[in-house]
Design a protein around this motif. Sequence first.
Motif, PDB file in Angstrom:
ATOM      1  N   THR A  79       0.814  -1.215   0.000  1.00 60.08           N
ATOM      2  CA  THR A  79       0.000   0.000   0.000  1.00 60.08           C
ATOM      3  C   THR A  79       0.846   1.263   0.000  1.00 60.08           C
ATOM      4  O   THR A  79       0.317   2.360  -0.180  1.00 60.08           O
ATOM      5  CB  THR A  79      -0.926   0.022   1.222  1.00 60.08           C
ATOM      6  OG1 THR A  79      -0.132  -0.070   2.416  1.00 60.08           O
ATOM      7  CG2 THR A  79      -1.894  -1.148   1.179  1.00 60.08           C
ATOM      8  N   ASP A 123      -7.331  -0.415  -1.152  1.00 61.68           N
ATOM      9  CA  ASP A 123      -6.774   0.873  -1.546  1.00 61.68           C
ATOM     10  C   ASP A 123      -5.378   0.632  -2.112  1.00 61.68           C
ATOM     11  O   ASP A 123      -4.524   0.070  -1.434  1.00 61.68           O
ATOM     12  CB  ASP A 123      -6.718   1.799  -0.329  1.00 61.68           C
ATOM     13  CG  ASP A 123      -6.230   3.191  -0.673  1.00 61.68           C
ATOM     14  OD1 ASP A 123      -6.232   3.535  -1.870  1.00 61.68           O
ATOM     15  OD2 ASP A 123      -5.820   3.929   0.244  1.00 61.68           O
ATOM     16  N   HIS A 124      -5.137   1.031  -3.358  1.00 57.68           N
ATOM     17  CA  HIS A 124      -3.850   0.752  -3.987  1.00 57.68           C
ATOM     18  C   HIS A 124      -3.607   1.741  -5.126  1.00 57.68           C
ATOM     19  O   HIS A 124      -4.511   2.478  -5.546  1.00 57.68           O
ATOM     20  CB  HIS A 124      -3.816  -0.679  -4.534  1.00 57.68           C
ATOM     21  CG  HIS A 124      -4.915  -0.958  -5.522  1.00 57.68           C
ATOM     22  ND1 HIS A 124      -4.863  -0.549  -6.838  1.00 57.68           N
ATOM     23  CD2 HIS A 124      -6.114  -1.579  -5.383  1.00 57.68           C
ATOM     24  CE1 HIS A 124      -5.965  -0.908  -7.462  1.00 57.68           C
ATOM     25  NE2 HIS A 124      -6.754  -1.529  -6.612  1.00 57.68           N
ATOM     26  N   GLN A 637      -6.314   5.506   2.958  1.00 60.65           N
ATOM     27  CA  GLN A 637      -5.292   6.458   3.348  1.00 60.65           C
ATOM     28  C   GLN A 637      -5.823   7.875   3.131  1.00 60.65           C
ATOM     29  O   GLN A 637      -6.752   8.094   2.345  1.00 60.65           O
ATOM     30  CB  GLN A 637      -4.030   6.235   2.508  1.00 60.65           C
ATOM     31  CG  GLN A 637      -3.432   4.845   2.648  1.00 60.65           C
ATOM     32  CD  GLN A 637      -2.948   4.558   4.050  1.00 60.65           C
ATOM     33  OE1 GLN A 637      -2.480   5.467   4.750  1.00 60.65           O
ATOM     34  NE2 GLN A 637      -3.069   3.307   4.490  1.00 60.65           N
TER      35      GLN A 637
END
Length: 707
Positions: A79, A123-124, A637
Amino acid sequence: MTDGHAPGAPGGPGNAHRALRDLVMAATVRIHRAGSGYALDEPGTFLGSGFFLAPNWVLTCAHVARSGEGGEVTVVYETGPGRGTSAVAGEVAAALPEHAERPVRGTWPAPDLALVRLREPVDHDCAYVTERPAAYYEEAVVLYSGWSVVGGELRRLSGTCKVQGTLGGWSDDEQIRLGGDVLPPGVSGGPVVDLARGEVVGVLKSQADRGLGGTCTGVEQLRSLPVPADEVLAEHDDVYQAVFHAHDRYHRDRQRHPDTARSTWADVQNELGARPGRALSPEERTQLLGRLADLPPPVSTRSLLGLLESLLGGRAPIPHPAPRGWRDALGALYESSRQDGALELVLDYAMRAMSAERPFVTPGTQAAERALWEWVRQIAEGRPGPAYRRRLSQQWIERLQVPRRDPSPADARAARAAAHAADRAPRMFVLLELEQLGWEPGRCDWHVSVGHPTGEVARLRDGERAPLEDLPGVLAQPLAEAFRQCDEPGRPADLQVALPHLLLGLDVDAWELGPDEPPLGAHRPVVVRCADREQLPDGDALFAVDGKEFAPDDEQDEREARWRWIHAYGARAEVLDCEDGLRVPVPPGEWLRGLPHRTIPVLCRYGDHRFEGDPGALVRIVHGGYGVALWRRWRGQPDAVCGEFHRRAGDTVAGAGSADRLPELVHALRAGLRAGKPETFWADGIALFYDDPRRPLPGTGDLLEAP
């Protein structure tokens, strides 16, 4: 890989190339056998490499993905620098060729590509993939990235190769020959990047039997994915369109994000000196593709070719494979445009795409058309000349005057509302009430009741001093009994959860009442209500709008007026706490009261604490007179891209027709998340506040008669 349109970074490798390498490696993943458990660092479960092409989609080689059992794999990714690795389950959604089996000698027929769909949202970062058609790449230098076993351990690696020509040609089996570096086992499926343009152009396929190098497949071969046999009624009905529309929206939203210090792909491309199609800057190209991706896709490849022919006339060579999406045809324009007319050609193309025939429309289609027009108008200012700008404006005016052949979003909403009208009769429901103990905030008293269509509520079970973390187990049996009394075959009853304002974010929809039970929200509609409206902070304060003061009694009238409007005439979503990915404070109650009655507040960053606490944001919404609101529990994030949530939440609210469809629509999204459907991943953590002012909770007043 360049055709002379981009000179590359002067002086050889530098900061731009290092930044590009970081972007490439951040998107590169490794692929393991499914069910590897804690053995993800063991070389024995490792199958090969891949990279994130779009949110929740990985591109790799078919021979890598098909080496897993039953089309199931595990994707391991990072990540961010220093954050360690994470793993997520994936499944092969499409492969080229479709029905290939591994030959005895271990090779795999071209094009050897596979799309892996993640089974849950994560999330990436995503790579930027070229929109250009295939071309001969001369002796370009390319960057590659992947994973391999080095010294008995899995290690990330990158390097450069020189393009030496092609293998095959003029067919789907064409491959690009690479030389100049050793391609170790395991890097198959990794990205191949044009260093001059800063974009992914291929996927590593094989290593040479002897010596250096190997082959890669051009990403344009994905255009040969099968076209759906059935009518396309939504973007996700066509895998190709779904993936590349998501890709282009991601990079547009990433470029807009104001709360990040990281370079974007367009930033790096700009440093490299790339000039897409000799007409646009990388930032302009990113914005154009993102706006095109907000439109419904082209109705067919034939329609795209007709559009290209109308723009280029006899200068329109047909790329192979032929274009499938808006981005593909734009790339074909790059190859055919002359220096002096390149920009006009791109702008004309955007105008044609805006008015093209569509397979479907969404509630956001008209707004997408206007956003695309605004982009065209801004780019045209001061560049092609006044006569050309006048012609563009006239085309836009004519576009507004000509009625569409396809149904408008308003027509679609009306049809859905009419179909839903027969099913609006009140039904049995289950009510769960939680009372937080002031002296023991970590414990709650609880009540489970059965609600009747008349609004009458019959208490079923009560409990005291239950710890918050134990509530799913404590309430499993009482809720199961209540559901048995209310459920109908094929129609599970709604669960209304009345919570004190400090607990409105409690994830009751995620509770699992048994080891083999799905989350409550995936099995039935689950909505939350405010149980202590009379005790909210500043609840007795007066609010002023345009000089007029509102007392608590006026707040009740306002709630009922808003409730009637969004159920009779439909609604529009208003994101209150996020601007292009930056959390902003929710406006005060008096400002919220000034919004139109059709407004449904939406919170994108609930749980991303930057300003006020989340309960404070919800209190403002409740005081603003709203009985319906949407939010999602933020799990990303701080600089995560969130444009897809804004877009899809707006379409869901606008497309509902009437707000009484929202509990079922949110339930369907949660069920889709449970089933691993990527088109629902934007709704991860979604919650629905649905608090009918005409049906007060027990103990808060007399039952009101519905109008």
